[in-house]
Enzyme design. Structure first.
Site, PDB file in Angstrom:
ATOM      1  N   GLY A 150      52.040   7.631 -59.915  1.00  0.00           N
ATOM      2  CA  GLY A 150      50.843   8.451 -60.094  1.00  0.00           C
ATOM      3  C   GLY A 150      50.115   8.120 -61.385  1.00  0.00           C
ATOM      4  CG  PHE A 151      49.615  10.002 -63.833  1.00  0.00           C
ATOM      5  CD1 PHE A 151      48.245  10.184 -63.953  1.00  0.00           C
ATOM      6  CD2 PHE A 151      50.335  10.854 -63.004  1.00  0.00           C
ATOM      7  CE1 PHE A 151      47.602  11.213 -63.270  1.00  0.00           C
ATOM      8  CE2 PHE A 151      49.706  11.880 -62.318  1.00  0.00           C
ATOM      9  CZ  PHE A 151      48.326  12.065 -62.446  1.00  0.00           C
TER      10      PHE A 151
ATOM     11  CG  MET B 204      57.947   3.061 -57.131  1.00  0.00           C
ATOM     12  SD  MET B 204      56.695   2.078 -57.980  1.00  0.00           S
ATOM     13  CE  MET B 204      56.156   3.188 -59.281  1.00  0.00           C
TER      14      MET B 204
ATOM     15  CG  ASP C 254      49.384   0.828 -59.902  1.00  0.00           C
ATOM     16  OD1 ASP C 254      50.310   0.571 -59.107  1.00  0.00           O
ATOM     17  OD2 ASP C 254      49.468   0.685 -61.125  1.00  0.00           O
TER      18      ASP C 254
ATOM     19  CG  MET D 110      51.712   4.324 -55.196  1.00  0.00           C
ATOM     20  SD  MET D 110      51.487   4.313 -56.986  1.00  0.00           S
ATOM     21  CE  MET D 110      50.321   2.967 -57.117  1.00  0.00           C
TER      22      MET D 110
ATOM     23  CG  HIS E  72      51.008  -3.864 -59.982  1.00  0.00           C
ATOM     24  ND1 HIS E  72      51.899  -4.060 -58.938  1.00  0.00           N
ATOM     25  CD2 HIS E  72      50.937  -2.519 -60.144  1.00  0.00           C
ATOM     26  CE1 HIS E  72      52.344  -2.884 -58.505  1.00  0.00           C
ATOM     27  NE2 HIS E  72      51.770  -1.926 -59.216  1.00  0.00           N
TER      28      HIS E  72
ATOM     29  CG  ASP F 191      55.034  -0.257 -60.742  1.00  0.00           C
ATOM     30  OD1 ASP F 191      54.670  -0.100 -61.912  1.00  0.00           O
ATOM     31  OD2 ASP F 191      54.295  -0.063 -59.747  1.00  0.00           O
ATOM     32  N   GLY F 192      57.133   0.756 -63.588  1.00  0.00           N
ATOM     33  CA  GLY F 192      57.160   2.058 -64.244  1.00  0.00           C
ATOM     34  C   GLY F 192      58.007   2.044 -65.502  1.00  0.00           C
TER      35      GLY F 192
ATOM     36  CG  MET G 226      47.402   5.777 -57.322  1.00  0.00           C
ATOM     37  SD  MET G 226      47.804   6.622 -58.853  1.00  0.00           S
ATOM     38  CE  MET G 226      48.695   5.316 -59.720  1.00  0.00           C
TER      39      MET G 226
ATOM     40  CG  HIS H  18      52.230   0.007 -55.874  1.00  0.00           C
ATOM     41  ND1 HIS H  18      52.717   0.575 -57.032  1.00  0.00           N
ATOM     42  CD2 HIS H  18      52.894   0.625 -54.858  1.00  0.00           C
ATOM     43  CE1 HIS H  18      53.615   1.497 -56.744  1.00  0.00           C
ATOM     44  NE2 HIS H  18      53.731   1.553 -55.426  1.00  0.00           N
TER      45      HIS H  18
ATOM     46  CB  SER I  15      50.013  -2.279 -63.926  1.00  0.00           C
ATOM     47  OG  SER I  15      49.300  -1.194 -63.353  1.00  0.00           O
TER      48      SER I  15
HETATM   49  C1  DX5 Z   1      52.663   4.085 -61.450  1.00  0.00           C
HETATM   50  C2  DX5 Z   1      52.072   2.747 -61.072  1.00  0.00           C
HETATM   51  C3  DX5 Z   1      52.434   1.715 -62.059  1.00  0.00           C
HETATM   52  C4  DX5 Z   1      51.865   1.964 -63.436  1.00  0.00           C
HETATM   53  C5  DX5 Z   1      52.863   1.501 -64.456  1.00  0.00           C
HETATM   54  O1  DX5 Z   1      52.301   5.021 -60.521  1.00  0.00           O
HETATM   55  O2  DX5 Z   1      52.547   2.332 -59.817  1.00  0.00           O
HETATM   56  O3  DX5 Z   1      52.084   0.411 -61.618  1.00  0.00           O
HETATM   57  O4  DX5 Z   1      50.641   1.310 -63.643  1.00  0.00           O
HETATM   58  O5  DX5 Z   1      52.500   1.943 -65.716  1.00  0.00           O
HETATM   59  P1  DX5 Z   1      53.488   1.781 -66.956  1.00  0.00           P
HETATM   60  O6  DX5 Z   1      53.868   0.361 -67.082  1.00  0.00           O
HETATM   61  O7  DX5 Z   1      52.674   2.292 -68.118  1.00  0.00           O
HETATM   62  O8  DX5 Z   1      54.668   2.674 -66.673  1.00  0.00           O
HETATM   63 ZN    ZN Z   2      52.271   0.128 -59.269  1.00  0.00          ZN
END
Ligand code: DX5
Ligand code: ZN
Length: 232
Positions: free
Chosen positions: A159-160, A154, A49, A83, A47, A189-190, A51, A81, A22
């Site tokens: 978010g982070f 998830m 992300d 969000m 990947h 993911d996460g 947001m 992805h 990611s």
């Molecule tokens: C979270 C994202 C993830 C994130 C995963 O909101 O959708 O894709 O980048 O980060 P890690 O692998 O550090 O949990």
């Molecule tokens: Zn993601």
């Protein structure tokens, strides 16, 4: 639009599970170098992300990032992805920017509206994915799982990057896995790392997204991190 070779990564995975670095935890000033290195280290897809500061409390990237990634990595599988609160506004722009798969959230669109958006994404030339957050009941995803190429469970509240894996989502993953055809991927993911990968595999997940576990270690250690997740 004809399927590009990048689509094949998700449809006929050569290696299971697939590992998707990611880029949220890549160095944004050295994006090309970090991505190239992650692919050379064994990453199967990248990947992205996206947001919007509304669906999640953070802002990241838009279709232009995808377009530049496609330019520098013409054959890479790019997994977007979304969000965001209004994925229908952006899905076609990401497909035109070269996204291989576009995932939106069941918290935003469910039922026939979600199936219609999946069809719109496919007619724009990308694969379609549906994601679910940890607190959301799984039933709305189970009802329409057959209409998607990718189902994303998830394992953190999005978010982070850098958050701890939430093990209770594994039950949800097992329920989804029970419905899937061999051509559908079950993504997690996460908080995915060499430590949590085994539990993900045991729950039937076959596409692992990881930001911190890959970009959070020095470049020389990334191939090992990817291998440890794949072989967990
Ligand atoms: C979270 C994202 C993830 C994130 C995963 O909101 O959708 O894709 O980048 O980060 P890690 O692998 O550090 O949990
Ligand atoms: Zn993601």
């Amino acid at each position: 639009m004809a399927a590009t070779p990048a689509h094949e990564v998700f449809k006929h995975p050569a290696r299971t599970p697939l590992i998707g670095p990611s880029i949220l935890s890549a160095d944004f000033g050295r994006m090309e170098e970090d991505c190239r290195q992650a692919i050379e280290a064994g990453g199967d897809y990248l990947h992205l992300d996206v947001m919007d500061g509304r669906f999640v409390p953070n802002l990241t990237m838009g279709p232009d990032m995808c377009r530049w990634m496609r330019k520098y990595f013409p054959t890479a599988a790019l997994d977007v992805h979304l969000m965001v609160e209004e994925p229908e506004k952006f899905a076609e722009a990401f497909a035109a920017a070269g996204a291989t798969n576009i995932t939106f959230h069941v918290e935003v669109h469910s039922g026939s509206a979600a199936v219609r958006l999946a069809e719109k994404i496919r007619s724009a030339g990308a694969l379609a994915g549906l994601a679910i957050n940890p607190p959301t009941a799984v039933a709305p995803m189970l009802e329409i799982a057959g209409a998607f190429d990718m189902l994303l469970v998830m394992s953190v509240n999005p978010g982070f990057s850098g958050q701890a894996f939430i093990p209770s989502v594994l039950e949800k993953a097992k329920a989804v896995k029970g419905l899937l055809r061999p051509d559908q991927r079950l993504e997690v993911d996460g908080g995915v790392s060499p430590k949590t990968a085994r539990a993900c595999k045991d729950a039937g997940m076959d596409a692992f997204v990881a930001a911190t576990a890959i970009f959070g270690v020095a470049p020389a250690g990334r191939a090992k991190a990817i291998r440890e997740m794949r072989e967990a």
